[in-house]
Design an enzyme around this catalytic site. Structure first.
Site, PDB file in Angstrom:
ATOM      1  N   ASN A   9       0.869  -1.182   0.000  1.00 26.07           N
ATOM      2  CA  ASN A   9       0.000   0.000   0.000  1.00 26.07           C
ATOM      3  C   ASN A   9       0.906   1.231   0.000  1.00 26.07           C
ATOM      4  O   ASN A   9       1.521   1.539   1.019  1.00 26.07           O
ATOM      5  CB  ASN A   9      -0.894  -0.046   1.250  1.00 26.07           C
ATOM      6  CG  ASN A   9      -1.734   1.200   1.405  1.00 26.07           C
ATOM      7  OD1 ASN A   9      -1.808   2.042   0.503  1.00 26.07           O
ATOM      8  ND2 ASN A   9      -2.369   1.332   2.560  1.00 26.07           N
ATOM      9  N   LYS A  11       0.093   4.268  -0.170  1.00 24.66           N
ATOM     10  CA  LYS A  11      -0.540   5.442   0.467  1.00 24.66           C
ATOM     11  C   LYS A  11      -0.313   6.688  -0.399  1.00 24.66           C
ATOM     12  O   LYS A  11      -0.278   6.585  -1.617  1.00 24.66           O
ATOM     13  CB  LYS A  11      -0.015   5.607   1.900  1.00 24.66           C
ATOM     14  CG  LYS A  11      -0.124   4.292   2.693  1.00 24.66           C
ATOM     15  CD  LYS A  11       0.130   4.413   4.157  1.00 24.66           C
ATOM     16  CE  LYS A  11      -0.049   3.055   4.812  1.00 24.66           C
ATOM     17  NZ  LYS A  11       0.063   3.077   6.254  1.00 24.66           N
ATOM     18  N   HIS A  97      -9.328   0.875   5.020  1.00 25.96           N
ATOM     19  CA  HIS A  97      -8.011   1.018   5.630  1.00 25.96           C
ATOM     20  C   HIS A  97      -8.117   1.922   6.852  1.00 25.96           C
ATOM     21  O   HIS A  97      -8.934   2.846   6.869  1.00 25.96           O
ATOM     22  CB  HIS A  97      -7.006   1.612   4.627  1.00 25.96           C
ATOM     23  CG  HIS A  97      -5.612   1.574   5.171  1.00 25.96           C
ATOM     24  ND1 HIS A  97      -5.135   2.569   5.986  1.00 25.96           N
ATOM     25  CD2 HIS A  97      -4.633   0.650   5.068  1.00 25.96           C
ATOM     26  CE1 HIS A  97      -3.888   2.248   6.351  1.00 25.96           C
ATOM     27  NE2 HIS A  97      -3.573   1.098   5.805  1.00 25.96           N
ATOM     28  N   GLU A  99      -6.522   4.358   7.916  1.00 25.15           N
ATOM     29  CA  GLU A  99      -6.404   5.807   7.683  1.00 25.15           C
ATOM     30  C   GLU A  99      -7.705   6.369   7.102  1.00 25.15           C
ATOM     31  O   GLU A  99      -8.056   7.510   7.352  1.00 25.15           O
ATOM     32  CB  GLU A  99      -5.191   6.089   6.782  1.00 25.15           C
ATOM     33  CG  GLU A  99      -3.899   5.907   7.574  1.00 25.15           C
ATOM     34  CD  GLU A  99      -2.791   5.194   6.842  1.00 25.15           C
ATOM     35  OE1 GLU A  99      -2.757   5.221   5.601  1.00 25.15           O
ATOM     36  OE2 GLU A  99      -1.934   4.588   7.528  1.00 25.15           O
ATOM     37  N   GLU A 169      -4.785  -5.079  10.658  1.00 25.47           N
ATOM     38  CA  GLU A 169      -3.753  -4.069  10.837  1.00 25.47           C
ATOM     39  C   GLU A 169      -4.007  -3.316  12.143  1.00 25.47           C
ATOM     40  O   GLU A 169      -4.819  -2.370  12.171  1.00 25.47           O
ATOM     41  CB  GLU A 169      -3.780  -3.067   9.677  1.00 25.47           C
ATOM     42  CG  GLU A 169      -3.530  -3.697   8.324  1.00 25.47           C
ATOM     43  CD  GLU A 169      -3.055  -2.665   7.302  1.00 25.47           C
ATOM     44  OE1 GLU A 169      -1.927  -2.798   6.827  1.00 25.47           O
ATOM     45  OE2 GLU A 169      -3.803  -1.720   7.004  1.00 25.47           O
ATOM     46  N   GLY A 175       3.039   2.237  10.709  1.00 22.93           N
ATOM     47  CA  GLY A 175       3.960   3.352  10.517  1.00 22.93           C
ATOM     48  C   GLY A 175       4.689   3.771  11.789  1.00 22.93           C
ATOM     49  O   GLY A 175       5.305   4.829  11.831  1.00 22.93           O
ATOM     50  N   SER A 215       3.983  -2.202  10.214  1.00 18.44           N
ATOM     51  CA  SER A 215       5.440  -2.243  10.369  1.00 18.44           C
ATOM     52  C   SER A 215       6.053  -3.598   9.985  1.00 18.44           C
ATOM     53  O   SER A 215       6.965  -4.092  10.648  1.00 18.44           O
ATOM     54  CB  SER A 215       5.848  -1.841  11.789  1.00 18.44           C
ATOM     55  OG  SER A 215       5.448  -0.495  12.040  1.00 18.44           O
TER      56      SER A 215
HETATM   57  P1  13P Z   1       3.419   0.303   7.564  1.00 15.56           P
HETATM   58  O1  13P Z   1       3.940  -0.989   6.966  1.00 15.56           O
HETATM   59  O2  13P Z   1       4.141   1.506   7.061  1.00 15.56           O
HETATM   60  O3  13P Z   1       3.341   0.230   9.055  1.00 15.56           O
HETATM   61  O4  13P Z   1       1.908   0.476   7.043  1.00 15.56           O
HETATM   62  C1  13P Z   1       1.020  -0.581   7.160  1.00 15.56           C
HETATM   63  C2  13P Z   1      -0.211  -0.269   6.414  1.00 15.56           C
HETATM   64  O5  13P Z   1      -0.993   0.588   6.809  1.00 15.56           O
HETATM   65  C3  13P Z   1      -0.463  -0.973   5.155  1.00 15.56           C
HETATM   66  O6  13P Z   1      -1.755  -0.760   4.695  1.00 15.56           O
END
Ligand code: 13P
Length: 254
Positions: A9, A11, A97, A99, A169, A175, A215
Site C-alpha cells: 500500500n 498510500k 483502511h 487511515e 492491521e 507506521g 510495520s
Molecule cells: P506500515 O507498513 O508503514 O506500518 O503500514 C502498514 C499499512 O498501513 C499498510 O496498509
C-alpha cells in the site's frame, strides 16, 4: 492450502517517475523468486495506476486501488468507481483502511457498501480491520475486530465472500515501527478465522486469506509468516523500496 498474498500500500507517496522505477526494480528483482507460489499486488495513488499497470504488464505484479466509491457513475465529484478502476487495469481494491476510518472518517456502513460494490464490480476487495492502541489497552481488541469484520461483510453471501481478503492491521503498529508480536497477530487472525466459520462455514474460513499489516519489514516477515493463520502481508513503508518489498515476498515462499 491458502496461497500467500503480499501487497504494498503506497498510500500518498511517490511521484510518477518513482512509481515506474519502483515497479521496474521490483519486476527485475522478482525474477529470482518463484512467483507462482505467491500473489503480489501494489496499490498506487489513483493518478499513477495507469502507468503502473503498463509498467507491470509482463510481471507477476497485480495492481489495485487504495479506495473507490460505491456508486457506479454520476454526480459524485472527486470520486472514482469500480468500472473506472477496472478500465485502467485494476484487479484489487482496499476497503476500510485504518487511515480512511480514522483520518477520513469512514464508517462501517460505508465500508460495507464499498466491499459489496467491489465484488459486484468485479474487483477483489481487501477489508482492513484493526484496533486503536487505547482499545487494545482496554482489552477491547476482540470486540472491535469482530464488529468491523461482521459489519464489513454484512449481507454478503458465501459465494461472494470468497472474493474477499481480510487484513488485520492494528492501528498502533502502522507506521510506528511497533509490530504486533507474531503471537499477538496470530491470536487475532485465529479469532477472525473462527468468526468466518461461524458466519459462513469452516470451508469458507479455511480458504479466506488473512494478511497482517503494521510495520512489516524484511527482518520480521519470516517469523510472522511462520504463524498458521497469517497468510501474507499488507505492507506500507517497506513496499516503497523494491529490495525490501522483494525480501518480504521472498519470506513467504521459503
Ligand atoms: P506500515 O507498513 O508503514 O506500518 O503500514 C502498514 C499499512 O498501513 C499498510 O496498509
Amino acid at each position: 492450502m491458502r496461497k500467500p498474498f503480499v501487497a504494498g500500500n503506497w498510500k500518498m507517496n511517490l511521484n510518477k517517475l518513482d512509481s515506474i522505477e519502483l515497479i521496474e526494480g521490483l519486476s527485475q528483482g522478482l525474477k529470482d523468486i518463484d512467483t507462482e507460489k505467491v500473489d503480489i499486488a501494489v496499490y498506487p495513488p489513483f493518478v499513477y495506476i495507469d502507468s503502473v499497470v503498463n509498467t507491470a504488464k509482463s510481471s507477476p505484479i497485480a495492481v489495485g486501488a487504495q479506495d473507490f466509491y460505491f456508486e457506479s457513475n454520476g454526480a459524485f465529484t472527486g470520486e472514482i468507481s469500480t468500472d473506472m478502476l477496472k478500465d485502467v487495469g485494476c484487479i484489487h481494491a482496499l476497503c476500510g483502511h485504518s487511515e480512511r476510518r480514522h483520518v477520513l472518517g469512514e464508517s462501517d456502513e460505508l465500508i460495507n457498501k464499498k466491499v459489496t460494490a467491489a465484488i459486484l464490480g468485479g474487483l477483489l476487495p481487501t477489508l482492513c480491520v484493526g484496533e486503536l492502541l487505547e482499545e487494545r489497552q482496554a482489552e477491547k481488541t476482540e470486540d472491535i475486530v469482530i464488529n468491523q469484520v461482521k459489519k464489513g461483510l454484512e449481507g454478503l453471501a458465501k459465494e461472494k465472500v470468497s472474493a474477499v481478503t481480510l487484513a488485520y492491521e492494528p492501528v498502533w503498529a502502522i507506521g510506528t515501527g511497533l509490530t504486533a508480536t507474531p503471537q499477538q497477530a496470530q491470536d487475532v487472525h485465529a479469532m477472525i478465522r473462527k468468526l468466518i466459520a461461524e458466519l459462513y462455514d469452516q470451508q469458507t474460513a479455511d480458504q479466506m486469506r488473512i494478511q497482517y499489516g503494521g510495520s512489516v519489514k524484511p527482518n520480521n516477515a519470516e517469523e510472522l509468516f511462520g504463524k498458521p493463520d497469517i497468510d501474507g502481508f499488507l505492507v506500507g513503508g517497506a513496499s516503497l523500496k523494491a529490495e525490501d518489498f522483494k525480501a518480504i515476498i521472498a519470506a513467504v515462499i521459503k
